[in-house]
Design an enzyme around this catalytic site. Structure first.
Site, mmCIF file in Angstrom:
data_model
loop_
_atom_site.group_PDB
_atom_site.id
_atom_site.type_symbol
_atom_site.label_atom_id
_atom_site.label_comp_id
_atom_site.label_asym_id
_atom_site.label_seq_id
_atom_site.Cartn_x
_atom_site.Cartn_y
_atom_site.Cartn_z
ATOM 1 N N GLU A 154 -31.148 -16.785 -13.339
ATOM 2 C CA GLU A 154 -31.493 -17.839 -14.128
ATOM 3 C C GLU A 154 -30.312 -17.921 -15.192
ATOM 4 O O GLU A 154 -29.894 -19.182 -15.497
ATOM 5 C CB GLU A 154 -32.792 -17.805 -15.156
ATOM 6 C CG GLU A 154 -34.094 -17.618 -14.056
ATOM 7 C CD GLU A 154 -34.244 -19.060 -13.348
ATOM 8 O OE1 GLU A 154 -33.321 -19.790 -13.629
ATOM 9 O OE2 GLU A 154 -34.963 -19.140 -12.480
ATOM 10 N N HIS A 209 -28.835 -21.860 -7.701
ATOM 11 C CA HIS A 209 -29.504 -20.870 -7.235
ATOM 12 C C HIS A 209 -29.324 -20.675 -5.783
ATOM 13 O O HIS A 209 -29.688 -19.602 -5.165
ATOM 14 C CB HIS A 209 -31.081 -21.178 -7.450
ATOM 15 C CG HIS A 209 -31.638 -20.799 -8.666
ATOM 16 N ND1 HIS A 209 -31.555 -19.742 -9.331
ATOM 17 C CD2 HIS A 209 -32.430 -21.681 -9.513
ATOM 18 C CE1 HIS A 209 -32.098 -19.944 -10.531
ATOM 19 N NE2 HIS A 209 -32.676 -20.865 -10.842
ATOM 20 N N GLU A 263 -30.705 -26.188 -9.854
ATOM 21 C CA GLU A 263 -31.397 -25.656 -8.661
ATOM 22 C C GLU A 263 -30.510 -25.172 -7.487
ATOM 23 O O GLU A 263 -30.605 -24.368 -6.766
ATOM 24 C CB GLU A 263 -32.604 -26.697 -8.286
ATOM 25 C CG GLU A 263 -33.797 -26.746 -9.198
ATOM 26 C CD GLU A 263 -34.233 -25.723 -9.987
ATOM 27 O OE1 GLU A 263 -34.373 -24.438 -9.042
ATOM 28 O OE2 GLU A 263 -34.667 -25.432 -11.027
#
Length: 638
Positions: free
Chosen positions: A507, A488, A485
């Site tokens: 992703e 990202h 995460e």
């Protein structure tokens, strides 16, 4: 576009006509009511005229007409709304033209809150087919189209920004000397000056955005809601240039709205949060969903005392008591982002406080500078994105290995977070900084979300949601998911896909980088242990990918399902996300895994050190921008 959609294809429509008007800033003023499971309030949107219209308007007078024709083809027959509280009280036949009341003396069909649903006002108001019947009515009024779903829109009006005290400073610019003295043109020019202020005046900009959002209205606007859109018009206005560039919308969500979920946390307390819905945030507020609509926002959220409001925001909000039992929370963002990245979570969250050894780790890493970054840290370049207060141009931010962070959880999970999660955050943040350099965002909140969360994690600007499922897995599961995460922040947020069907860009990189980050965070492991760990994960991922390829529809496995048309938009800016509503797609990992193996192969081909150096340069060049896959590969290797 609505009438052309095949419901069996499960494509997600992006209806907003961003080529004609582009939202630059949102101000939300909301109340959260847990009894009715409704979020209600006002949103003010500030616009600029869209790029396509600016480019084509000089070639002739048919541009707005062609956009209007296209919008007519896209829309399904939906009843129209007019901005009056009692339909029977007015007959707008002459003024409203295609949005006219049929004049049959209908009864007021609003509910006790004055809300009109599509079905409730169907009687006595012309359909949108009539609204588009230009040949019969001769109407060429411009329609502003916003993405909207599962919302009750109550009222829409133009905002009189010219009435704001002190706003005259934006009318004395040399750029305004040739502007018409007409008040409407003046209002739009004020908005243009405001949204184009230089980055070093961002505080002043937010101040005047707030003042403008509180300005009085200067005329209600006509609107109609469709399945996927909110359409707004002003009678007699035929071009986006002349359309109001600041509008205020009163609305409320519906309990069944698909952008947020109302539930209870693991301690049994009520909460609501955005859970990464396939329809994004259009059931939370009217917005422009296409990625190209990069915008900033401010939000004030009121809720009962005892609840904590977490949100995508650069500031760590502190509650202000408005009255007994009511608190207000305020957040802002100055980095333009797609509206889909806006995230909110309201619940009885408890902050998990840092322990002494965690603080020591943060102190030791805050301003450490890895030798691998010495070569590019001082390589000054002008950023390629639109102007905003960019951390890549901030010397202090470039040296910050660990950004400020907080952890929130339901009361019953606080000890688990202290044991398994809290100490990992500075290690993972520092490892990410060592790999990619400057953190794009200034702070981070991590929230353990309720058990109905369908994923292991979700990243948004300044906030990460983690599933409770990662806590029993110990440091390894917590650490790898946290690294994914955190990745990202660079790939998916600071650098986004220009076409959402290319989700592998986000992703695939996050999956590849989680291994790199986690290896550097585990300083106690030897090189061979790290490589063994990564090879085992690669094997497990390959088996998962093989199973999905064998047991899923082939068209859902394609990394670029729109092929040569990837990134293309209609003339108005509307488009679709292919398979965006496909139910089984939510649980598929094929885009994660195919992207991961592609990037892993590239790293092995050119060498991991060279590959990571290319990634750092790419991040420095393309942060704050949207990319397609072909641009990505050119940017990495040229």
């Amino acid at each position: 576009m609505e009438t052309q959609l095949d419901p069996m294809k499960d494509d997600l429509p992006l209806m907003a006509n961003t080529s004609y008007m582009l939202v630059k800033h949102y101000i939300l003023d909301l109340d959260v009511d847990f009894k009715s499971k409704v979020i209600e309030g006002v949103i003010v949107l500030f616009f600029e005229t869209g790029s396509r219209y600016r480019k084509t308007s000089s070639t002739g007078k048919d541009d707005c007409q062609s956009q209007f024709d296209e919008t007519c083809k896209m829309r399904a027959s939906e009843p129209c709304h007019i901005p009056v509280t009692n339909v029977s009280a007015c007959s707008f036949k002459t003024e409203c033209n295609d949005f006219a009341v049929c004049g049959k003396g209908e009864e007021d069909t609003s509910d006790k809150n004055g809300n009109y649903s599509n079905e409730e006002q169907a009687s006595g108001i012309s359909s949108s087919k009539d609204c588009c019947d230009i040949e019969n009515h001769g109407n060429k009024d411009f329609l502003l189209v916003l993405d909207c779903c599962d919302l009750s829109v109550l009222k829409v009006e133009e905002v009189d920004v010219a009435a704001v005290s002190g706003i005259e400073k934006f009318t004395r610019s040399p750029k305004l000397t040739d502007v018409s003295k007409e008040l409407e043109n003046l209002r739009n020019q004020i908005i243009h000056e405001l949204v184009t202020l230089p980055a070093d005046r961002w505080k002043e900009q937010l101040y005047y955005f707030t003042r403008c959002s509180q300005a009085p209205g200067c005329g209600e606007l006509l609107f109609t809601t469709g399945t996927w859109s909110l359409e707004i018009k002003k009678s007699g206005i035929q071009s986006p240039t002349d359309f109001p560039h600041a509008i205020r919308i009163w609305y409320k969500t519906k309990p069944e709205g698909r952008s947020v979920t109302w539930t209870t946390d693991q301690s049994g307390r009520p909460c609501v949060y955005t859970m990464g819905s396939p329809i994004n945030n259009r059931a939370l507020f009217p917005c422009q969903e296409p990625p190209v609509a990069l915008s900033t926002w401010q939000a004030s959220v009121r809720t009962a005392a005892g609840f904590v409001v977490l949100m995508s925001g650069e500031n760590s909000a502190e509650p202000v008591q408005l009255q007994e039992g009511i608190l207000s929370w305020y957040y802002y963002v100055t980095m333009p982002m797609p509206a889909s990245t806006f995230t909110i979570a309201v619940g009885c969250w408890q902050e998990v406080k840092k322990q002494s050894f965690t603080a020591a780790i943060q102190t030791n890493t805050d301003f450490s500078l890895p030798s691998s970054q010495a070569s590019f840290r001082w390589h000054e370049e002008i950023c390629g994105h639109v102007e905003y207060p960019c951390r890549f141009q901030n010397p202090a931010a470039r040296l910050q290995a660990v950004i400020p962070y907080r952890v929130f959880a339901p009361w019953c999970l606080m000890e688990h977070c202290k044991k398994h999660l809290l100490h990992l955050i500075p290690q993972c943040l520092s490892a990410a900084y060592t790999t990619l350099g400057t953190h794009p965002f200034s702070r981070l909140d991590v929230l353990i979300v309720p058990s109905n969360f369908s994923s292991l994690g979700m990243a948004s600007p300044h906030i990460i949601f983690l599933s409770q499922s990662v806590l029993p897995g110990g440091s390894h599961l917590c650490g790898t998911r946290l690294c994914h995460e955190i990745a990202h922040a660079w790939f998916g947020l600071a650098i986004g896909a220009r076409d959402w069907t290319e989700e592998w860009i986000s992703e695939g990189f996050a999956t590849f980088l989680e291994d790199i980050f986690w290896a550097r965070a585990q300083q106690q492991l030897s090189h061979d242990e790290v490589k063994g760990q990564q090879e085992l994960k690669a094997l497990l991922r390959w088996r998962r990918l093989r199973d999905e390829v064998q047991n899923s529809e082939e068209e859902l496995q394609v990394l670029r399902p729109k092929k040569e048309s990837t990134g293309e938009l209609s003339e108005s800016g509307a488009s679709v996300v292919k398979h965006g509503l496909k139910a089984e797609k939510i649980f598929m990992q094929v885009h994660y895994l195919k992207g991961y193996f592609l990037l892993r192969s590239l790293a092995r081909t050119i060498g991991e050190a060279s590959y990571l150096a290319s990634l750092r340069k790419f991040v420095h060049k393309f942060h704050g921008q949207l990319v397609l896959s072909q641009v990505l590969f050119l940017g990495l290797f040229l």
